[in-house]
Design an enzyme around this catalytic site. Structure first.
Site, short mmCIF file in Angstrom:
data_model
loop_
_atom_site.label_atom_id
_atom_site.label_comp_id
_atom_site.label_asym_id
_atom_site.label_seq_id
_atom_site.Cartn_x
_atom_site.Cartn_y
_atom_site.Cartn_z
N ARG A 89 9.96 -41.58 22.20
CA ARG A 89 9.22 -40.84 23.23
C ARG A 89 7.76 -41.25 23.18
O ARG A 89 7.13 -41.17 22.12
CB ARG A 89 9.32 -39.33 23.02
CG ARG A 89 8.47 -38.56 24.02
CD ARG A 89 8.69 -37.06 23.91
NE ARG A 89 7.95 -36.43 22.85
CZ ARG A 89 6.71 -35.94 22.98
NH1 ARG A 89 6.05 -36.05 24.12
NH2 ARG A 89 6.12 -35.35 21.96
N GLU A 178 3.13 -30.06 25.97
CA GLU A 178 2.39 -28.90 25.46
C GLU A 178 1.31 -28.39 26.40
O GLU A 178 0.13 -28.31 26.03
CB GLU A 178 1.75 -29.24 24.09
CG GLU A 178 2.77 -29.61 23.04
CD GLU A 178 2.15 -29.83 21.66
OE1 GLU A 178 0.92 -29.77 21.54
OE2 GLU A 178 2.91 -30.06 20.71
N ASN A 301 8.46 -28.55 20.80
CA ASN A 301 7.61 -29.03 19.71
C ASN A 301 7.33 -27.84 18.79
O ASN A 301 6.91 -26.78 19.26
CB ASN A 301 6.26 -29.55 20.24
CG ASN A 301 6.41 -30.81 21.06
OD1 ASN A 301 7.51 -31.33 21.22
ND2 ASN A 301 5.30 -31.32 21.58
N TYR A 303 5.87 -26.69 14.74
CA TYR A 303 5.29 -27.06 13.44
C TYR A 303 5.24 -25.90 12.47
O TYR A 303 5.64 -26.01 11.32
CB TYR A 303 3.88 -27.63 13.63
CG TYR A 303 3.87 -28.96 14.32
CD1 TYR A 303 3.89 -30.14 13.58
CD2 TYR A 303 3.88 -29.07 15.71
CE1 TYR A 303 3.91 -31.38 14.20
CE2 TYR A 303 3.90 -30.29 16.34
CZ TYR A 303 3.91 -31.45 15.58
OH TYR A 303 3.94 -32.67 16.20
N GLU A 360 9.00 -32.84 19.03
CA GLU A 360 7.99 -33.08 17.99
C GLU A 360 8.24 -32.12 16.84
O GLU A 360 8.45 -30.92 17.06
CB GLU A 360 6.56 -32.78 18.47
CG GLU A 360 5.89 -33.85 19.25
CD GLU A 360 4.42 -33.51 19.55
OE1 GLU A 360 3.77 -32.81 18.74
OE2 GLU A 360 3.95 -33.94 20.61
O1 IFM Z 1 -0.83 -34.81 17.35
C1 IFM Z 1 -0.39 -33.65 17.99
C2 IFM Z 1 0.28 -33.99 19.30
O2 IFM Z 1 -0.56 -34.72 20.13
C3 IFM Z 1 0.70 -32.73 20.01
N1 IFM Z 1 1.48 -31.88 19.15
C4 IFM Z 1 0.96 -31.61 17.83
C5 IFM Z 1 0.60 -32.90 17.12
C6 IFM Z 1 0.05 -32.60 15.71
O3 IFM Z 1 -1.09 -31.81 15.82
#
Ligand code: IFM
Length: 458
Positions: A89, A178, A301, A303, A360
């Site tokens: 991607r 995002e 995405n 984290y 992500e």
């Molecule tokens: O690097 C970023 C990405 O551009 C968007 N999502 C989070 C990643 C880590 O911060």
């Protein structure tokens, strides 16, 4: 590539079957890796502007060269082939293909993406294109950018250009990466380009990005036979950062802005009630039907949970705060909580009723090679192992998750943090541009190979 068995011990991704056809990939974005910021007719983006403002980016870094992927894409695709990726991607740089954001196209910019796509297909790697990963053409910002309602039409025209040029070979498209993040950070918090601190700018951008999403979905559906279309949303649990009742309310409100302001209208056809009131000023009759167009998948995405405090002095009445000191954290201070990831996948699958692709997920740190040139990153392996294990758990619990893309293929320009934070499974020496797979790259390659065989990872 192979890893020692000891590295895999205790790996929750090990020993489980993955659904047939599950996609293993890696993600990047244009501004973060391409470099060549003014090469071959590319126009400036809002990030080219932002990085030139003193004090904005750690160490004064800029994406001018980044990973020089624009010139080294063939080497990078070869690397992806060695890792065994099913899919890659990447985002298109809008000002590379339309230097002024609209009007005349830049043939050299389009040729670059043509070559990249062809090289990926030769390597049997499926290209997944994201139309917008934050690098708005500066010329459009000067016309108000996403605050201008015309931006939906500009974006649709740009989508036409990409669809006509690449749609014969590329079938997977995301409209935005995002939106909840770039709208908040860029328009009301001044953490990112274009660097505004205005509630009105934020709410206008929110609604117009949603309109632009719907317009681009229609374009892609019309022009790309067999297109599979989604949008990519960053979704994190929002938690109170303190004990005050206002902190709980701050977390609740952040959840609306961060997690729901974009996918709810795009997929469910409705703004959360509290937001609908505020957006009334921009939301015209008929807009919701333009925003809510049928899509094929949800790009997730994820984290880490995020923590909020009430802050009456902030434009939105709340502020970001750090995680509890006792929480386990990544190398860049993000809380590690794989169960929250599993629950997020289940929540998204139930709420939006679309197949989910994790577009992500990854681990940031400050990895550097040891004396022998090896980059051991056991903490990243442990994180990926727990988080990929959580994907398996979510699937077992009924979520229709169909793929996982690690963030990121390469170390890259991490926005306001510059090059200091490294999220890649491949290390980049920015002085020499040498790419060195970290231990996590070998671990991921082994996992993919085992998963693709339909067998277990042993
Ligand atoms: O690097 C970023 C990405 O551009 C968007 N999502 C989070 C990643 C880590 O911060």
């Amino acid at each position: 590539m192979g890893t020692g068995a000891e590295e895999r011990t205790g790996n929750p991704a090990v020993g489980r079957g993955w659904p047939p056809g599950f996609i293993w990939g890696a993600s990047t974005s244009a501004y973060q890796i391409e470099g060549a910021a003014a090469a071959d007719g590319k126009g400036p983006s809002i990030w080219d502007t932002r990085v030139r403002e003193p004090g904005r980016i750690a160490a004064g870094d800029a994406g001018d060269i980044a990973c020089d992927h624009y010139h080294r894409y063939a080497e990078d695709v070869a690397l992806m082939g060695r890792l065994g990726l099913d899919a890659y991607r990447f985002s298109i740089s809008w000002p590379r293909v339309l230097p002024a954001g609209r009007g005349a196209a830049n043939a050299a910019g389009l040729d670059f993406y043509d070559r990249l796509v062809d090289r990926l297909l030769e390597a049997h790697i499926d290209p997944w294109i994201c139309l917008y990963h934050w690098d708005l053409p500066q010329a459009l910002e000067e016309r108000g950018g996403w605050q201008n309602r015309d931006s939906a039409g500009w974006f649709a025209d740009y989508a036409v250009l990409v669809a006509r040029r690449l749609g014969d070979r590329v079938k997977r498209y995301a409209t935005f990466n995002e939106p909840g993040v770039f709208a908040l950070f860029g328009y009301v918090m001044d953490w990112q380009a274009p660097g505004l601190r205005s509630r009105d700018a934020y709410f206008a951008a929110m609604h117009h990005v949603n309109l632009a999403h719907g317009a681009a979905v229609d374009v892609l559906r019309d022009l790309v036979p067999g297109a599979s279309i989604g949008a990519i949303h960053n979704r994190q649990p929002c938690r109170p950062g303190g004990p005050a009742p206002g902190d709980a309310d701050a977390a609740r409100r952040m959840d609306l802005y961060w997690n729901r302001a974009f996918p709810d209208p795009q997929i469910l056809g409705v703004y959360p009630a509290e937001l609908a009131e505020v957006l009334d000023r921009w939301n015209r009759p008929g807009d919701m039907a333009r925003i809510c167009r049928p899509t094929d998948w949800f790009g997730l995405n994820h984290y880490s949970p995020i923590y909020m405090l009430a802050d009456p002095s902030a434009e939105l009445g709340f502020a970001w705060t750090g995680p509890p000191a006792t929480a386990e954290q990544t190398g860049v201070g993000w809380v590690i909580d794989a169960e929250a990831f599993r629950d997020t996948m289940l929540d998204v699958a139930r709420r939006y009723r679309l197949p989910v692709y994790v577009t992500e997920n990854g681990y940031g740190a400050t990895d550097e090679p040891d004396a022998a040139g090896e980059i051991a990153d056991p903490d990243r392996i442990a994180y990926l192992s727990a988080y990929i294990g959580a994907v398996g758990d979510a699937i077992d619990a009924g979520a229709d998750v169909r793929g996982y893309f690690v963030w990121s293929l390469l170390d890259n320009f991490e926005w306001g943090s510059g090059y200091g934070q490294r999220f890649g499974i491949v290390h980049v020496d920015y002085a020499t541009q040498v790419r060195s797979p970290k231990a996590s790259a070998r671990w991921y390659a082994d996992l993919i190979r085992a998963a693709r065989g339909g067998g277990t990872f042993v």
